[in-house]
Design an enzyme around this catalytic site. Structure first.
Site, PDB file in Angstrom:
ATOM      1  N   GLN A   1      -7.571  38.279 -96.975  1.00 48.33           N
ATOM      2  CA  GLN A   1      -8.066  37.816 -95.686  1.00 48.33           C
ATOM      3  C   GLN A   1      -9.566  38.038 -95.578  1.00 48.33           C
ATOM      4  O   GLN A   1     -10.125  38.943 -96.206  1.00 48.33           O
ATOM      5  CB  GLN A   1      -7.376  38.550 -94.527  1.00 48.33           C
ATOM      6  CG  GLN A   1      -5.915  38.204 -94.330  1.00 48.33           C
ATOM      7  CD  GLN A   1      -5.349  38.828 -93.069  1.00 48.33           C
ATOM      8  OE1 GLN A   1      -5.797  39.864 -92.609  1.00 48.33           O
ATOM      9  NE2 GLN A   1      -4.355  38.184 -92.497  1.00 48.33           N
TER      10      GLN A   1
ATOM     11  N   GLY B   1     -17.361  48.520-104.942  1.00 43.43           N
ATOM     12  CA  GLY B   1     -17.148  47.337-104.116  1.00 43.43           C
ATOM     13  C   GLY B   1     -17.926  47.397-102.819  1.00 43.43           C
ATOM     14  O   GLY B   1     -18.069  48.463-102.204  1.00 43.43           O
TER      15      GLY B   1
ATOM     16  N   ASP C   1     -17.123  46.339 -99.936  1.00 45.56           N
ATOM     17  CA  ASP C   1     -16.290  46.763 -98.815  1.00 45.56           C
ATOM     18  C   ASP C   1     -16.154  48.278 -98.774  1.00 45.56           C
ATOM     19  O   ASP C   1     -16.113  48.884 -97.696  1.00 45.56           O
ATOM     20  CB  ASP C   1     -14.910  46.101 -98.876  1.00 45.56           C
ATOM     21  CG  ASP C   1     -14.193  46.322-100.212  1.00 45.56           C
ATOM     22  OD1 ASP C   1     -14.861  46.618-101.222  1.00 45.56           O
ATOM     23  OD2 ASP C   1     -12.948  46.192-100.232  1.00 45.56           O
ATOM     24  N   ARG C   2     -16.109  48.917 -99.947  1.00 43.53           N
ATOM     25  CA  ARG C   2     -15.980  50.378 -99.996  1.00 43.53           C
ATOM     26  C   ARG C   2     -17.271  51.042 -99.506  1.00 43.53           C
ATOM     27  O   ARG C   2     -17.221  52.065 -98.811  1.00 43.53           O
ATOM     28  CB  ARG C   2     -15.633  50.829-101.415  1.00 43.53           C
ATOM     29  CG  ARG C   2     -14.370  50.168-101.956  1.00 43.53           C
ATOM     30  CD  ARG C   2     -13.976  50.696-103.314  1.00 43.53           C
ATOM     31  NE  ARG C   2     -13.365  52.015-103.185  1.00 43.53           N
ATOM     32  CZ  ARG C   2     -13.046  52.776-104.211  1.00 43.53           C
ATOM     33  NH1 ARG C   2     -13.330  52.380-105.449  1.00 43.53           N
ATOM     34  NH2 ARG C   2     -12.491  53.960-104.021  1.00 43.53           N
TER      35      ARG C   2
ATOM     36  N   THR D   1      20.284  47.865 -98.345  1.00 39.32           N
ATOM     37  CA  THR D   1      19.181  47.470 -99.226  1.00 39.32           C
ATOM     38  C   THR D   1      17.875  47.320 -98.458  1.00 39.32           C
ATOM     39  O   THR D   1      16.815  47.753 -98.924  1.00 39.32           O
ATOM     40  CB  THR D   1      19.515  46.152 -99.946  1.00 39.32           C
ATOM     41  OG1 THR D   1      20.695  46.339-100.731  1.00 39.32           O
ATOM     42  CG2 THR D   1      18.376  45.727-100.859  1.00 39.32           C
TER      43      THR D   1
END
Length: 256
Positions: A11, A106, A108-109, A183
């Site tokens: 996104q 990165g 974003d980091r 499950t």
């Protein structure tokens, strides 16, 4: 106003800042085939929802982990304003990174680390639940020093569904019990509670290595709320942390 763009693998988040306040935000799919024209049209549409025009944007800053789209977003930005900032080498002077290979971290980091230190203090630990689950660490000096990267929760689920013939797609909801009675519950326990347990374990080890048991732990990313419901390891949930970091880096570039 400043438009911050966070291009993730799955996104893309957009945030319009009026000063330091996030006035509006949007999310769109990250499509590597989008051209600058398509991105431009989408941006126009998002602005019109709030009766805004492109002329209200006087600066654009972006961080991205998708090289194919970086040049397209840059082209969009340059149509709107000459004040364009891309988080990366050009912004190295206004961020604090203490890593062996800073250029490999990165964008974003870096944005997460800047926002964590600016708004929540140091030391701090950011857990970003995106395509990957990134853990970013800011030491007591306010420097990004590294962290951990694990497969994201949705990637893990997609891989399980693809490889296990009798397991269909299951919603990522927080189960009531660790012992799944069917499950669906069993998969939710393994996926959601398993991710929460992984984060708890890594955060504990990181705090030990930092020597800072009270380091603030901040959750962000699209699945942060799902995991946060399963653990008390987080001090703060801030879904807009990356956008805030991008905007803060742009402000520092302007003021330097």
């Amino acid at each position: 106003m400043l438009l911050a763009v966070d291009m993730g693998n799955t996104q893309t988040a957009l945030g319009l800042f009026d000063g330091t306040e996030l006035a509006h935000s949007w999310r769109m799919p990250t499509d590597r085939t989008f051209t600058a024209d398509e991105l431009h049209v989408r941006l126009l549409g998002y602005l019109r929802v709030y009766d805004l025009r492109l002329e209200c944007i006087d600066a654009i800053a972006f961080a991205g982990v998708v090289p194919q789209l970086t040049s397209e977003w840059r082209a969009v930005a340059q149509r709107i304003t000459q004040n364009v900032v891309a988080v990366g080498p050009q912004t190295a002077d206004v961020v604090r990174v203490d890593a062996p290979h800073p250029a490999e971290v990165g964008a974003d980091r870096i944005a997460n680390a800047v926002a964590a230190e600016q708004f929540y203090g140091a030391p701090s630990i950011v857990v970003d639940f995106g395509t990957a689950t990134n853990i970013d660490v800011v030491d007591d000096r306010g420097y990004y020093i590294g962290g951990a990267i694990a497969p994201g929760l949705r990637i893990s689920m997609d891989a399980l569904v693809a490889r296990a013939a009798r397991i269909a797609s299951i919603p990522l909801d927080t189960p009531q019990h660790a012992i799944g009675r069917d499950t669906v519950e069993a998969v939710q326990s393994g996926a959601v509670l398993g991710t929460a347990a992984m984060v708890e374990g890594l955060v504990a080890r990181i705090k030990d290595e930092l020597g800072s048991p009270r380091a603030r732990v901040i959750a962000t990313g699209g699945l942060a709320n799902v995991v946060a419901d399963s653990t008390d390891v987080f001090d703060v949930i801030d879904q807009q942390l990356t956008l805030k970091g991008i905007a803060e880096i742009a402000r520092r570039m302007r003021d330097r």
